[in-house]
Design an enzyme around this catalytic site. Structure first.
Site, PDB file in Angstrom:
ATOM      1  N   LYS A  48     122.984  16.940  22.366  1.00  0.00           N
ATOM      2  CA  LYS A  48     124.087  16.228  22.057  1.00  0.00           C
ATOM      3  C   LYS A  48     124.383  15.132  20.997  1.00  0.00           C
ATOM      4  CE  LYS A  48     125.237  16.383  27.438  1.00  0.00           C
ATOM      5  NZ  LYS A  48     125.321  15.485  28.536  1.00  0.00           N
ATOM      6  N   GLY A  81     109.588  13.791  22.230  1.00  0.00           N
ATOM      7  CA  GLY A  81     109.101  14.863  23.454  1.00  0.00           C
ATOM      8  C   GLY A  81     109.357  16.473  23.105  1.00  0.00           C
ATOM      9  N   ARG A 117      96.855  11.154  25.176  1.00  0.00           N
ATOM     10  CA  ARG A 117      97.263   9.641  24.992  1.00  0.00           C
ATOM     11  C   ARG A 117      95.940   8.752  24.981  1.00  0.00           C
ATOM     12  NH1 ARG A 117     103.212   8.353  27.541  1.00  0.00           N
ATOM     13  NH2 ARG A 117     104.300   9.180  25.931  1.00  0.00           N
ATOM     14  N   GLY A 141     111.188   7.056  23.183  1.00  0.00           N
ATOM     15  CA  GLY A 141     112.151   5.871  22.924  1.00  0.00           C
ATOM     16  C   GLY A 141     111.816   5.163  21.764  1.00  0.00           C
TER      17      GLY A 141
END
Length: 396
Positions: free
Chosen positions: A197, A354, A36, A377
């Site tokens: 999920k 991720g 990063r 996110g």
């Protein structure tokens, strides 16, 4: 959506408050993965080259308004100096007299990093007074933290309304890649969405079926869709209470003329462990005491055929239990195929999330993809069609 870039700003002699993401893994006070930090180099380099004075704003962890020593940015200074190739100064706060003195003392060719913005509870609250205090330290605001753009915090959103603002190079690259993949893509468009999920990616699936031509669903999510269609998935991970939702998504996809691609053959095992005995079966032949842990070779062949005819690919999530051999086969094979098409210039491929990055790295495919997003996110919310506060604040 359009946004101002560094190229449109006069940076000479200006203090440039630059919001970055340096939330990197550390061990014993040493950075263990500087990825990063390295991705910020173009922004810092270009600000310095234009005569600007970069002042870095960042968070680290979740100190919840407290001064948590383990979440200080000071230990990152050596890694920042190595990456930037210049002196990096440090201020023990991001507002106040000390921070102001450090900003005023900054010399050409140097970088200043301010202490963790989340040491102040006003940061996540997007408190306007706190944002105004930070704004006093600079002349220009540059946001280079797409990964934090889904947060309406003082340093990600509030500052953009107080100073002339622009996107940094990493933010610019992220936005260009995502705009090209979803807003104005070259068609046909394929999306690969995997994960455990359906419930965690409802909005994502709902948005994608209206924007892509083919939606490949893998992982535990695929089991839920198979079960909803009356297929016995044995002891597989599946959300049986999501049957109606899965059927609604299938119906929505049909109306939108989006092909949903589910496994046609499966790899099953009785144990979830590396090297477990496994077998490849037709999708409707899962034994009642077995688990579906990967898609089979016929499914991969179908995905490859779809990719052959595609122009754009969006990838989020693995197709199976990629962390465990041999249940990484489908993910590795499909990712490698997409990567080779991308390298040949036949496919624009954008991936993020991720597990996605880990899976593509494991497959050795990441470097050949057109663009890999390091955001989690924010990447998902963009794909869900949501407005990101940090991006909206930069729009011109």
């Amino acid at each position: 959506m359009s946004w101002t870039t560094l190229d449109q700003m006069d940076l000479a002699g200006k203090r440039v408050l630059t919001r970055v993401d340096i939330n990197v893994p550390m061990e014993n006070g040493v950075v263990t993965d500087a990825t990063r930090i390295e991705r910020l180099v173009p922004t810092v380099r270009d600000i310095l080259a234009a005569g600007g004075l970069p002042i870095l704003l960042a968070h680290f962890g979740r100190p919840k308004g407290q001064r948590v020593p383990e979440m200080s940015l000071q230990p990152l200074v050596p890694a920042l100096e190595t990456a930037f190739g210049c002196d990096v100064m440090f201020s023990a706060d991001c507002i106040g007299a000390g921070a102001n003195a450090a900003a005023c003392a900054l010399q050409a060719g140097q970088v200043l990093v301010l202490e963790n913005t989340r040491y102040h509870a006003e940061e996540p609250a997007n408190d306007p007074t706190f944002a105004a205090e930070i704004a006093k330290l600079g002349d220009i605001y540059c946001n280079d933290a797409f990964s934090a753009a889904h947060r309406a915090h003082a340093s990600t959103e509030g500052l953009a309304h107080l100073l002339p603002s622009c996107a940094g190079r990493l933010m610019q690259a992220e936005l260009s890649a995502l705009e090209g993949a979803l807003s104005a893509p070259k068609r046909p468009v394929v999306a690969v969405v995997g994960g455990a999920k359906v419930s965690s990616k409802l909005e994502l699936l709902g948005n994608l079926v209206e924007k892509v031509d083919h939606l490949v669903i893998g992982g535990g999510m695929a089991n839920t869709f198979l079960a909803a269609q009356g297929i016995d998935v044995g002891k597989s991970l599946a959300e049986h209470d999501m049957t109606n939702t899965a059927l609604e998504i299938l119906g929505k996809a049909k109306s939108a003329r989006c092909e949903i691609v589910l496994p046609s053959d499966i790899v099953v095992a009785r144990e979830f462990k590396a090297g477990a005995d496994s077998e490849t079966l037709p999708v409707n032949a899962c034994p009642s005491d077995a688990m579906i842990l990967d898609a089979g070779p016929k499914t991969v062949a179908r995905i490859s055929t779809i990719l052959d005819g595609a122009k754009t690919l969006i990838w989020n999530g693995p197709l199976g239990a990629f962390e465990i051999d041999p249940f990484d086969m489908a993910t590795n094979a499909a990712a490698t195929y997409a990567a080779d098409l991308s390298k040949q210039g036949k496919l624009i491929s954008v991936a993020g999330g991720g597990d996605t990055v880990a899976a593509l790295n494991q497959a050795g495919a990441a470097e050949k993809f057109t663009y890999i997003s390091t955001a989690g996110g924010a990447f998902l919310e963009w794909m869900e069609g949501k407005t990101l506060p940090g991006v909206a604040a930069l729009s011109s």
